[in-house]
Scaffold this active site. Structure first.
Site, PDB file in Angstrom:
ATOM      1  N   LYS A  84      -8.029  21.781  44.734  1.00 17.27           N
ATOM      2  CA  LYS A  84      -6.805  21.037  45.031  1.00 17.27           C
ATOM      3  C   LYS A  84      -5.823  21.156  43.873  1.00 17.27           C
ATOM      4  O   LYS A  84      -6.232  21.264  42.711  1.00 17.27           O
ATOM      5  CB  LYS A  84      -7.130  19.547  45.230  1.00 17.27           C
ATOM      6  CG  LYS A  84      -7.942  19.197  46.454  1.00 17.27           C
ATOM      7  CD  LYS A  84      -8.218  17.695  46.473  1.00 17.27           C
ATOM      8  CE  LYS A  84      -9.069  17.288  47.661  1.00 17.27           C
ATOM      9  NZ  LYS A  84      -8.343  17.381  48.939  1.00 17.27           N
ATOM     10  N   ASP A 125     -12.019   9.169  48.161  1.00 22.43           N
ATOM     11  CA  ASP A 125     -12.676   9.956  49.208  1.00 22.43           C
ATOM     12  C   ASP A 125     -14.045   9.399  49.593  1.00 22.43           C
ATOM     13  O   ASP A 125     -14.713   9.964  50.458  1.00 22.43           O
ATOM     14  CB  ASP A 125     -12.798  11.418  48.762  1.00 22.43           C
ATOM     15  CG  ASP A 125     -12.594  12.392  49.901  1.00 22.43           C
ATOM     16  OD1 ASP A 125     -12.046  11.981  50.941  1.00 22.43           O
ATOM     17  OD2 ASP A 125     -12.986  13.561  49.772  1.00 22.43           O
ATOM     18  N   ASP A 139     -13.052  22.690  50.370  1.00 17.27           N
ATOM     19  CA  ASP A 139     -12.357  21.404  50.413  1.00 17.27           C
ATOM     20  C   ASP A 139     -12.515  20.723  51.773  1.00 17.27           C
ATOM     21  O   ASP A 139     -12.018  19.618  51.968  1.00 17.27           O
ATOM     22  CB  ASP A 139     -10.875  21.591  50.079  1.00 17.27           C
ATOM     23  CG  ASP A 139     -10.174  20.291  49.720  1.00 17.27           C
ATOM     24  OD1 ASP A 139     -10.874  19.332  49.312  1.00 17.27           O
ATOM     25  OD2 ASP A 139      -8.944  20.211  49.859  1.00 17.27           O
ATOM     26  N   ARG A 141     -16.996  16.830  56.215  1.00 19.48           N
ATOM     27  CA  ARG A 141     -17.702  17.072  57.469  1.00 19.48           C
ATOM     28  C   ARG A 141     -19.091  17.655  57.228  1.00 19.48           C
ATOM     29  O   ARG A 141     -19.992  17.481  58.047  1.00 19.48           O
ATOM     30  CB  ARG A 141     -16.853  17.983  58.359  1.00 19.48           C
ATOM     31  CG  ARG A 141     -16.625  19.366  57.842  1.00 19.48           C
ATOM     32  CD  ARG A 141     -15.423  20.068  58.487  1.00 19.48           C
ATOM     33  NE  ARG A 141     -14.172  19.490  58.021  1.00 19.48           N
ATOM     34  CZ  ARG A 141     -12.972  19.911  58.399  1.00 19.48           C
ATOM     35  NH1 ARG A 141     -12.869  20.916  59.263  1.00 19.48           N
ATOM     36  NH2 ARG A 141     -11.871  19.345  57.935  1.00 19.48           N
TER      37      ARG A 141
END
Length: 425
Positions: free
Chosen positions: A204, A215, A274, A278
């Site tokens: 990032k 997060d 990134d 999931r």
């Protein structure tokens, strides 16, 4: 302590007809007359706190449960603990306000903590401590840490977290109010607990990384939601699974082009490190399905695409069970935590193809390409036994503010907590 009154009439005198607040020597009055009274009341709470007030007493007529909670959402501060005395209302509603505040304050403190202080094992420990303070010996917990994850087949959490010196953790909490080991699990909660997300080798930019302590907001939200449901009298057995890791760059970090083989047989090519949330949730959803729970709820700060779609005032919700989506949306309105369903069908699973695996974890495009939030939800659906479990996914677009705005202090908002709790009751 500042007394705060409520009025549905316009301010007069020197304050002006459109003023949100008017003041006396020891009091303030919130003038909430508008099409959106709860938003206006929350904005008044934020304005009063931003002017330096840390202690208020809500007094007078009109302070029902919803209005008091809206005021508190605005009044809560990032760097200081505030004191609020609720107005006199029904005793049950007063208990509900105190319980919701306790759970929301804990959630905010976890999400707002620095990534140095809030690492995977610390998050797991704090979650267990929080729930045991509420439910005592009705809470039992198990941690799988570091290389134990690989030995047990939890490839997603291990791969994402192995690049950090601080090991990844899968935490399973069993809330069993009757203490019956044979009691069925009525629901299972799964939370994304990425305590810091650098993006890995798909690094990032600095501006996008500075708030990535948030997060783990999904893990904090489902934990707080379970606590809030217990405070409201949850009598059924519920399990909680937190998927905790730091996504960092190192010589041992997972890489683009790797293929992960999950316990349910699904293989995944990594095309974006990134898109790690999931990957860890996939393990949690497999474990949730193994419990046989008829209801599975996961929550994550999963995609920027959800924020593009619904903005920062709504959480995005996804599911293949349309009545469950409708129920969640109706509950979100009831508890003033707006949520909006975005598209999800089985065929969305085909939108991240790979020549080397059953699926890729994203698309090789910025933000995962068009429909990125739906594609991410479809990826998760591969790991849920949707034949036997109703499943809903919360993409927590409204759970964090990069900076203060007219209604919220900077940091975590707690939005989603009461919505998820309501689905458990």
């Amino acid at each position: 302590m500042l007394n705060v009154y409520l009025s549905n009439e316009e301010a007069n005198g020197p304050w002006g007809l459109n003023s949100l607040l008017s003041y006396e020597s020891d009091s303030a009055t919130v003038h909430y007359r508008s099409d959106f009274p709860l938003r206006r009341i929350q904005q008044a709470g934020r304005q009063i706190q931003s002017q330096g007030a840390l202690a208020v007493r809500l007094v007078g007529e009109g302070w029902n449960y919803e209005r008091q909670w809206a005021f508190y959402c605005g009044f809560a501060a990032t760097m200081a603990r505030v004191d609020i005395q609720w107005a006199s209302i029904d005793e049950d509603e007063l208990e509900l306000l105190n319980a919701r505040r306790q759970c929301s304050d804990w959630l905010r403190s976890m999400v707002n903590a620095t990534p140095e202080d809030m690492y995977p094992q610390k998050l797991a420990q704090e979650a267990v401590s929080f729930l045991k303070n509420i439910a005592g010996d009705k809470i039992h917990a198990e941690e799988i840490v570091g290389e134990e994850l690989l030995a047990d087949g939890w490839i997603g959490i291990h791969s994402v977290g192995r690049g950090s010196a601080r090991p990844p953790v899968m935490l399973t909490v069993d809330y069993n109010p009757k203490g019956d080991p044979k009691a069925p699990v009525s629901a299972c909660l799964v939370g994304k607990g990425i305590t810091f997300d650098s993006g890995g080798y798909s690094l990032k930019p600095s501006a996008g990384m500075v708030t990535m302590k948030c997060d783990m907001g999904g893990a904090a939200t489902v934990t707080a939601a379970l606590g809030y449901a217990i405070e409201q009298g949850l009598s059924q057995r519920v399990k909680l699974i937190l998927c905790c890791a730091e996504n960092l760059v190192s010589g041992n970090a997972y890489k683009l082009g790797d293929v992960l083989s999950y316990k349910n047989g699904v293989t995944v090519e990594i095309v974006n490190t990134d898109a790690e949330g999931r990957l860890v949730l996939a393990d949690g959803l497999i474990a949730a399905s193994e419990t046989g729970a008829p209801l599975i709820i996961d929550a994550a700060t999963l995609t920027g695409a959800a924020m593009v779609a619904v903005g920062s005032d709504y959480n995005a919700i996804f599911g293949l069970d349309k009545p469950l989506l409708q129920q969640a949306q109706q509950l979100s309105e009831l508890v003033n935590e707006p949520a909006w369903p975005l598209p999800l069908e089985k065929w969305h699973q085909e939108y991240c193809p790979s020549p080397y695996a059953y699926t890729a974890n994203s698309r090789v495009q910025k933000g995962g390409g068009m429909g990125g939030a739906s594609n991410a939800a479809a990826f998760l659906s591969r790991f849920v036994d949707t034949e036997n479990s109703r499943w809903i996914h919360f993409d927590l677009a409204a759970s964090f503010r990069d900076g203060a705005d007219p209604r919220w202090a900077a940091g975590a908002t707690g939005l989603g907590l009461a919505n998820i709790a309501g689905l458990l009751l």
